[in-house]
Design a protein around this motif. Structure first.
Motif: not given
Length: 577
Positions: A484-493
């Motif tokens: 999930a972190l590899l996506k470099k998201p604006k929101i992490l759930i």
């Protein structure tokens, strides 16, 4: 079969057209062969003309070779067309499922979708192949054989006008009687596949509770019912062969009687009688082919309806033409949100939820089982749509975003962690397929996964078996967080995604989040107070409603639910020590 499915033939139209044309050419050769045989008997053998026999024999061999060539080519074309049609159907169903929302997927069981893409499509494939070969062959064969018979003997040709509808009607009646049983079978296949899937997925639980005998009996129950239905259907269809054989012998006897009289009175030659008997067999066998194909089509009809159900399912979530294609930040607002899994009028899982989460904040969510914690966060990446109200990300209603763009900026580690068959590298790169090896290792360090991965003999090239069953629950959770972190998201759930790791590792993961992704909005659902105690704000859910919002200190003073959980865990832990 359903016309809608014929759209999936696409690039295999040429083979689908050529197959019946080649079949017709094959039939023409087969119909002319008995005529040549009659000439050899009545002219060559009767007159002792060896030259004539050789001449007609060469023509006969050429016809037979041409029939063989056309037949082989027709078979090849039909096989290519049917296999291609099945391939396209699988493609269309699989792609359709990818567009489904969770609500759409809830309409079908997993085993039901698998059965549709395997057994049902195989049934349609077989029926299609039989149709473009045998349904083209049988009517032409019956017509041409009857015309040839008419040219030789009118009485025998008239006999066929009685036999053909009588036998054809009988065989079709048998097929129709079997049809309802075949329909039931494929519904039971779903149950059978579901039983197998559950047993394999829960193999550890089955063995832990020593429930192998129970599972075997449950499987046998469904399997025996499928066997019973198939047996009933096959017993009915089994009448085809004796009915056909009876009619065949009866027709041959009648032809012999009519033909024998004609030969005696000199209106018919011996060779002609031989050819008429061959034509009779061709007609009767063609009728049997029609019945066989009809049975196949009826079986496929049930499968066709089940495939069409999936293709006709309208994806609940579709992008607007002017969909927003940029998520500016991680701000989240819930504005009077109600949600029901059943839609309008159903029991509400979320009730009048109002929230404001600033971009970059760390937010904890806590509540009892069934308090709708997972349901709440699933509204953000639009896994489900709200029943009423609105969820906004960066000031834009999530329904106005392009779905791919929105979900690319909202990384979600679900409660049920899933890893796929492949290496650890390949699993992590689900977050970004173009990520370098160093980027993969960096996010694994953040998720506290690098340590145990490095200890594997093959490191990041270690193969993950289906379902990730060769790594522990805590290892699986950390790999999913890294992905999930590899996506470099604006929101992490994180939906209860650190429940299987120890408190020290959990603390290290949260520390890495604070230091490495400070601008990412982090939402953590947890059962442990320690996992969310240092969050910027904590949301307490109770029965689908927000029972409290604030920091840990504030909630200890103002919220009885949070205080009770906190005291049971923190003070309970101190007493245990």
């Amino acid at each position: 079969m359903n016309k809608k499915l014929f759209k999936s033939i696409r690039e295999y139209k040429k083979e689908s057209i050529l197959a019946p044309i080649l079949v017709i050419l094959e039939v023409l050769m087969e119909v002319l062969i008995p005529l040549e045989m009659a000439k050899i008997i009545d002219v060559g053998i009767a007159n002792g003309d060896l030259g004539y026999i050789v001449q007609r024999g060469v023509i006969l061999v050429i016809m037979a070779m041409l029939a063989l060539f056309f037949g082989v080519q027709a078979g090849n074309m039909a096989a290519v067309a049917a296999a291609g049609y099945a391939k396209n159907l699988r493609h269309d169903i699989f792609y359709k499922v990818q567009d489904f929302s969770f609500k759409n997927i809830d309409h079908f069981s997993t085993s039901g979708l698998v059965t549709r893409m395997t057994t049902d499509i195989t049934n349609v494939q077989m029926a299609y192949m039989m149709s473009i070969r045998l349904l083209a062959r049988a009517p032409i064969m019956i017509l041409l054989s009857w015309i040839m018979t008419l040219m030789i003997n009118v009485k025998i040709a008239l006999l066929f006008l009685v036999v053909i509808p009588l036998l054809g009607g009988t065989l079709l009646f048998i097929a129709k009687k079997a049809h309802p049983h075949f329909i039931k079978v494929f519904d039971e296949y779903d149950e059978l596949n579901n039983s197998v899937q559950e047993n394999v997925n829960a193999a550890r639980v089955v063995k832990a509770f020593v429930r192998e005998d129970y599972e075997v009996n449950k499987f046998h129950g469904v399997s025996d019912y499928v066997y019973t239905l198939f047996t009933k259907a096959e017993k009915i269809v089994a009448w085809n062969s004796p009915v056909l054989q009876f009619m065949m012998y009866a027709v041959v006897i009648l032809i012999a009687l009519i033909g024998g009289r004609s030969i005696v009175f000199g209106t018919m030659e011996t060779g002609e009688l031989t050819s008429v008997i061959v034509y009779a067999l061709q007609i009767l066998m063609s009728l049997n082919m029609v019945t066989f194909v009809f049975v196949m089509i009826m079986i496929a009809e049930a499968s066709t309806d089940r495939i069409t159900e999936v293709l006709d399912e309208v994806p609940e979530m579709q992008d607007k033409t002017d969909a927003v294609k940029e998520v500016k930040n991680g701000e989240i607002v819930f504005n009077h949100v109600d949600f029901s899994y059943a839609g309008e009028g159903g029991n509400l899982s979320l009730k009048d939820v109002n929230l404001h989460i600033k971009s970059g904040q760390t937010v904890g969510i806590i509540g009892g089982t069934g308090s709708a914690k997972s349901t709440l966060v699933q509204m953000i990446p639009r896994l489900y749509d709200v029943t009423s109200g609105a969820v906004k990300v960066a000031g834009v209603d999530v329904r106005d975003y392009n779905l791919e763009v929105l979900r690319d900026q909202v990384s979600m580690v679900l409660q049920k962690n899933v890893l796929f068959s492949g290496t650890i590298y390949e699993n992590i790169r689900w977050g970004d397929e173009h990520a370098s090896d160093e980027e993969v290792k960096r996010v694994c360090r953040l998720a506290q996964a690098d340590g145990f991965v490095s200890e594997f003999p093959e490191g990041y090239s270690t193969m993950i078996v289906q379902g990730g069953n060769n790594v522990s629950g805590g290892q699986k959770q950390r790999l999913c967080i890294a992905r999930a972190l590899l996506k470099k998201p604006k929101i992490l759930i994180l939906d209860d995604s650190t429940s299987a790791v120890d408190t020290k590792t959990d603390a290290l993961i949260r520390k890495a989040f604070r230091e490495e992704i400070p601008d990412t909005t982090k939402i953590i659902i947890a059962q442990r107070v320690s996992s969310i105690e240092d969050a910027d704000q904590i949301i307490v859910l109770d029965g689908g409603k927000i029972a409290g919002v604030g920091t840990s200190e504030e909630l200890l003073k103002t919220n009885a639910i949070y205080r009770e959980v906190y005291e049971s865990q923190v003070k309970g832990g101190e007493e245990d020590e």
